[in-house]
Scaffold this motif. Structure first.
Motif, PDB file in Angstrom:
ATOM      1  N   GLY A 210      -0.545   7.504  11.877  1.00 34.59           N
ATOM      2  CA  GLY A 210      -1.325   6.379  11.129  1.00 34.59           C
ATOM      3  C   GLY A 210      -2.871   6.822  11.363  1.00 34.59           C
ATOM      4  N   SER A 211      -3.010   7.922  12.069  1.00 36.49           N
ATOM      5  CA  SER A 211      -4.696   8.158  12.306  1.00 36.49           C
ATOM      6  C   SER A 211      -5.338   8.750  11.239  1.00 36.49           C
ATOM      7  CB  SER A 211      -4.633   9.345  13.454  1.00 36.49           C
ATOM      8  OG  SER A 211      -4.134  10.590  13.158  1.00 36.49           O
ATOM      9  N   ILE A 212      -4.641   9.420  10.137  1.00 42.13           N
ATOM     10  CA  ILE A 212      -5.420   9.565   9.145  1.00 42.13           C
ATOM     11  C   ILE A 212      -5.468   8.769   7.919  1.00 42.13           C
ATOM     12  CG2 ILE A 212      -5.581  11.245   7.172  1.00 42.13           C
ATOM     13  CD1 ILE A 212      -4.341  13.523   9.124  1.00 42.13           C
ATOM     14  N   ALA A 213      -4.412   7.903   7.987  1.00 44.30           N
ATOM     15  CA  ALA A 213      -4.287   6.481   6.958  1.00 44.30           C
ATOM     16  C   ALA A 213      -5.372   5.625   7.222  1.00 44.30           C
ATOM     17  CB  ALA A 213      -3.124   6.102   7.103  1.00 44.30           C
ATOM     18  N   ARG A 214      -5.977   5.541   8.396  1.00 44.14           N
ATOM     19  CA  ARG A 214      -7.005   4.720   8.854  1.00 44.14           C
ATOM     20  C   ARG A 214      -8.114   5.027   8.107  1.00 44.14           C
ATOM     21  NH1 ARG A 214     -11.010   2.913   9.395  1.00 44.14           N
ATOM     22  NH2 ARG A 214     -12.287   2.374  11.389  1.00 44.14           N
ATOM     23  N   PHE A 215      -8.402   6.119   7.589  1.00 46.34           N
ATOM     24  CA  PHE A 215      -9.601   6.344   6.751  1.00 46.34           C
ATOM     25  C   PHE A 215      -9.464   6.276   5.245  1.00 46.34           C
ATOM     26  CE2 PHE A 215     -10.283   8.266  11.049  1.00 46.34           C
ATOM     27  CZ  PHE A 215     -11.329   8.093  11.396  1.00 46.34           C
ATOM     28  N   SER A 216      -8.199   5.988   4.771  1.00 39.78           N
ATOM     29  CA  SER A 216      -8.072   5.686   3.419  1.00 39.78           C
ATOM     30  C   SER A 216      -9.163   4.681   2.801  1.00 39.78           C
ATOM     31  CB  SER A 216      -6.747   5.414   2.990  1.00 39.78           C
ATOM     32  OG  SER A 216      -5.880   6.443   3.362  1.00 39.78           O
ATOM     33  N   PRO A 217      -9.471   4.839   1.627  1.00 39.57           N
ATOM     34  CA  PRO A 217     -10.561   3.988   1.283  1.00 39.57           C
ATOM     35  C   PRO A 217     -10.162   2.573   1.341  1.00 39.57           C
ATOM     36  CG  PRO A 217     -10.572   5.779  -0.082  1.00 39.57           C
ATOM     37  CD  PRO A 217      -9.514   6.176   0.886  1.00 39.57           C
ATOM     38  N   ILE A 218      -8.839   2.387   0.828  1.00 43.85           N
ATOM     39  CA  ILE A 218      -8.262   0.930   0.867  1.00 43.85           C
ATOM     40  C   ILE A 218      -8.262   0.092   2.071  1.00 43.85           C
ATOM     41  CG2 ILE A 218      -5.981   1.310   1.292  1.00 43.85           C
ATOM     42  CD1 ILE A 218      -5.583  -0.488  -1.375  1.00 43.85           C
ATOM     43  N   MET A 219      -8.286   0.826   3.245  1.00 43.96           N
ATOM     44  CA  MET A 219      -8.310   0.371   4.490  1.00 43.96           C
ATOM     45  C   MET A 219      -9.600  -0.456   4.853  1.00 43.96           C
ATOM     46  SD  MET A 219      -5.379   0.593   5.970  1.00 43.96           S
ATOM     47  CE  MET A 219      -6.043  -0.371   7.308  1.00 43.96           C
TER      48      MET A 219
ATOM     49  N   VAL B 166       0.872  -1.266  -0.021  1.00 46.45           N
ATOM     50  CA  VAL B 166       0.012   0.058   0.018  1.00 46.45           C
ATOM     51  C   VAL B 166       0.866   1.092   0.092  1.00 46.45           C
ATOM     52  CG1 VAL B 166      -1.905   1.390   1.121  1.00 46.45           C
ATOM     53  CG2 VAL B 166      -1.727  -1.294   1.347  1.00 46.45           C
ATOM     54  N   VAL B 167       0.598   2.261  -0.724  1.00 47.63           N
ATOM     55  CA  VAL B 167       1.148   3.480  -0.877  1.00 47.63           C
ATOM     56  C   VAL B 167       0.367   4.480  -0.315  1.00 47.63           C
ATOM     57  CG1 VAL B 167       2.482   5.057  -2.302  1.00 47.63           C
ATOM     58  CG2 VAL B 167       2.537   2.743  -2.972  1.00 47.63           C
ATOM     59  N   PHE B 168       0.472   5.170   0.791  1.00 47.64           N
ATOM     60  CA  PHE B 168      -0.168   6.341   1.209  1.00 47.64           C
ATOM     61  C   PHE B 168       0.773   7.552   1.043  1.00 47.64           C
ATOM     62  CE2 PHE B 168      -0.930   2.739   4.292  1.00 47.64           C
ATOM     63  CZ  PHE B 168      -2.639   2.868   4.425  1.00 47.64           C
ATOM     64  N   PRO B 169       0.118   8.876   0.727  1.00 47.97           N
ATOM     65  CA  PRO B 169       0.916   9.998   0.874  1.00 47.97           C
ATOM     66  C   PRO B 169       1.656  10.139   2.049  1.00 47.97           C
ATOM     67  CG  PRO B 169      -1.347  10.481   0.295  1.00 47.97           C
ATOM     68  CD  PRO B 169      -1.416   9.035   0.869  1.00 47.97           C
ATOM     69  N   GLY B 170       3.158  10.081   1.833  1.00 52.51           N
ATOM     70  CA  GLY B 170       3.867  10.182   2.882  1.00 52.51           C
ATOM     71  C   GLY B 170       4.851   8.861   2.914  1.00 52.51           C
ATOM     72  N   SER B 171       4.316   7.691   2.401  1.00 56.90           N
ATOM     73  CA  SER B 171       5.116   6.517   2.462  1.00 56.90           C
ATOM     74  C   SER B 171       6.538   6.737   1.822  1.00 56.90           C
ATOM     75  CB  SER B 171       4.136   5.335   1.639  1.00 56.90           C
ATOM     76  OG  SER B 171       3.037   4.765   2.322  1.00 56.90           O
ATOM     77  N   ASN B 172       7.612   6.221   2.651  1.00 59.76           N
ATOM     78  CA  ASN B 172       9.075   6.364   2.137  1.00 59.76           C
ATOM     79  C   ASN B 172       9.809   4.792   2.217  1.00 59.76           C
ATOM     80  OD1 ASN B 172       9.567   5.939   4.748  1.00 59.76           O
ATOM     81  ND2 ASN B 172      10.136   8.167   4.948  1.00 59.76           N
ATOM     82  N   CYS B 173       8.950   3.944   2.621  1.00 59.10           N
ATOM     83  CA  CYS B 173       9.460   2.479   2.564  1.00 59.10           C
ATOM     84  C   CYS B 173       8.938   1.676   1.430  1.00 59.10           C
ATOM     85  CB  CYS B 173       9.659   2.053   3.893  1.00 59.10           C
ATOM     86  SG  CYS B 173      10.486   2.867   5.064  1.00 59.10           S
ATOM     87  N   ASP B 174       7.978   2.251   0.591  1.00 53.70           N
ATOM     88  CA  ASP B 174       7.154   1.310  -0.189  1.00 53.70           C
ATOM     89  C   ASP B 174       8.200   0.352  -1.148  1.00 53.70           C
ATOM     90  OD1 ASP B 174       7.404   4.038  -0.873  1.00 53.70           O
ATOM     91  OD2 ASP B 174       5.902   3.753  -2.321  1.00 53.70           O
ATOM     92  N   ALA B 175       9.089   1.320  -1.774  1.00 53.74           N
ATOM     93  CA  ALA B 175       9.777   0.607  -2.938  1.00 53.74           C
ATOM     94  C   ALA B 175      10.834  -0.334  -2.149  1.00 53.74           C
ATOM     95  CB  ALA B 175      10.439   1.620  -3.739  1.00 53.74           C
ATOM     96  N   ASP B 176      11.344   0.056  -1.030  1.00 54.37           N
ATOM     97  CA  ASP B 176      12.168  -1.137  -0.377  1.00 54.37           C
ATOM     98  C   ASP B 176      11.514  -2.160  -0.046  1.00 54.37           C
ATOM     99  OD1 ASP B 176      13.855   1.042  -0.575  1.00 54.37           O
ATOM    100  OD2 ASP B 176      14.003   1.192   1.548  1.00 54.37           O
ATOM    101  N   THR B 177      10.205  -2.152   0.488  1.00 55.31           N
ATOM    102  CA  THR B 177       9.423  -3.245   0.742  1.00 55.31           C
ATOM    103  C   THR B 177       9.104  -4.070  -0.148  1.00 55.31           C
ATOM    104  OG1 THR B 177       8.588  -2.077   2.782  1.00 55.31           O
ATOM    105  CG2 THR B 177       7.319  -4.076   2.029  1.00 55.31           C
ATOM    106  N   ALA B 178       8.668  -3.376  -1.601  1.00 55.87           N
ATOM    107  CA  ALA B 178       8.298  -4.029  -2.804  1.00 55.87           C
ATOM    108  C   ALA B 178       9.490  -4.850  -3.242  1.00 55.87           C
ATOM    109  CB  ALA B 178       7.974  -3.130  -3.688  1.00 55.87           C
TER     110      ALA B 178
END
Length: 232
Positions: A63-72, A9-21
């Motif tokens: 994490g409090s705003i990301a919790r409301f992202s549609p994908i959650m 999952v990529v949220f605005p502000g994620s910075n470890c997504d490419a490393d994790t992938a």
């Protein structure tokens, strides 16, 4: 052998997504799909990972705003079906905010950002994420967080231990859980927990940053390997 599809999952502000992938996709017959926070579709993924970073700038609290992202909502339903979900650092914070895991993460004990490799002890190797470790094994995993101080009421902590939900704790090089080794002040030195079913894991250390000897450690690689093997 069937192909395993892992969603990151990529949220605005994620910075470890490419490393994790990169870490998750380094196994044979495995592919990675990047899942945008605003999507409503997990695209047929067999496992979902919420990576580290600063989703939505960690405004209000991590994490409090990301919790409301549609994908959650899709991820909550996915986890409810017993499917594997892994939350790393900020991803752990999102899982707690979403109610998929119990407890909360607050500011580190000394109110300072911690960025270093730390010894982490495996407390339960009977989950889909930890089955390639030995119980009591000490791993070398990097941490990088300002809000990693795990908190839960005494009754919740008691339940976590009784149910085997404490997956990892901070320790010294010999596996001793000392106050000095617990740099962020987490209750019972907790570094990572699972839900009761064991299919959702959240942890503050970064396994993706310890998945190649060029990075100084491969201790995190077995976490991805175990989960992939459980799916296959």
């Amino acid at each position: 052998m069937a192909e395993v599809t892992i969603g990151v999952v990529v949220f605005p502000g994620s910075n470890c997504d490419a490393d994790t992938a990169h870490a998750a996709g380094s196994f044979s017959n495995t592919r990675v799909r990047m899942l945008w926070h605003n999507d409503h579709d997990l695209q047929g993924c067999d496992m979902v990972i919420l990576p580290g970073g600063f989703s939505y700038g960690d405004y209000l609290r991590a994490g409090s705003i990301a919790r409301f992202s549609p994908i959650m909502q899709e991820i909550i339903e996915f986890a409810g079906q017993g499917r594997p979900v892994l939350g790393i650092c900020n991803g752990f914070q999102v899982l707690l905010e979403s109610g998929l895991l119990e407890g909360a993460l607050t500011r580190n004990r000394k109110k300072k950002f911690i960025c270093r490799s730390m010894p982490v002890k495996v407390c339960n190797n009977r989950t889909i994420f930890t089955s390639r470790y030995r119980e009591g094994e000490v791993l070398n995993l990097p941490v990088a967080h300002g809000e990693g101080n795990y908190f839960a009421p005494p009754e919740t902590l008691q339940e976590l231990h009784a149910n085997g939900q404490v997956a990892f704790t901070y320790c010294d090089a010999q596996g001793n859980e000392t106050p000095e080794a617990n740099l962020n002040g987490s209750a019972d030195a907790i570094a990572g927990i699972t839900n009761k079913a064991g299919n959702v894991l959240g942890l503050m250390p970064h396994p993706e940053r310890a998945s190649d000897l060029l990075l100084g450690s491969e201790d995190g690689r077995r976490m991805f390997q175990a989960a992939i093997e459980s799916i296959k």
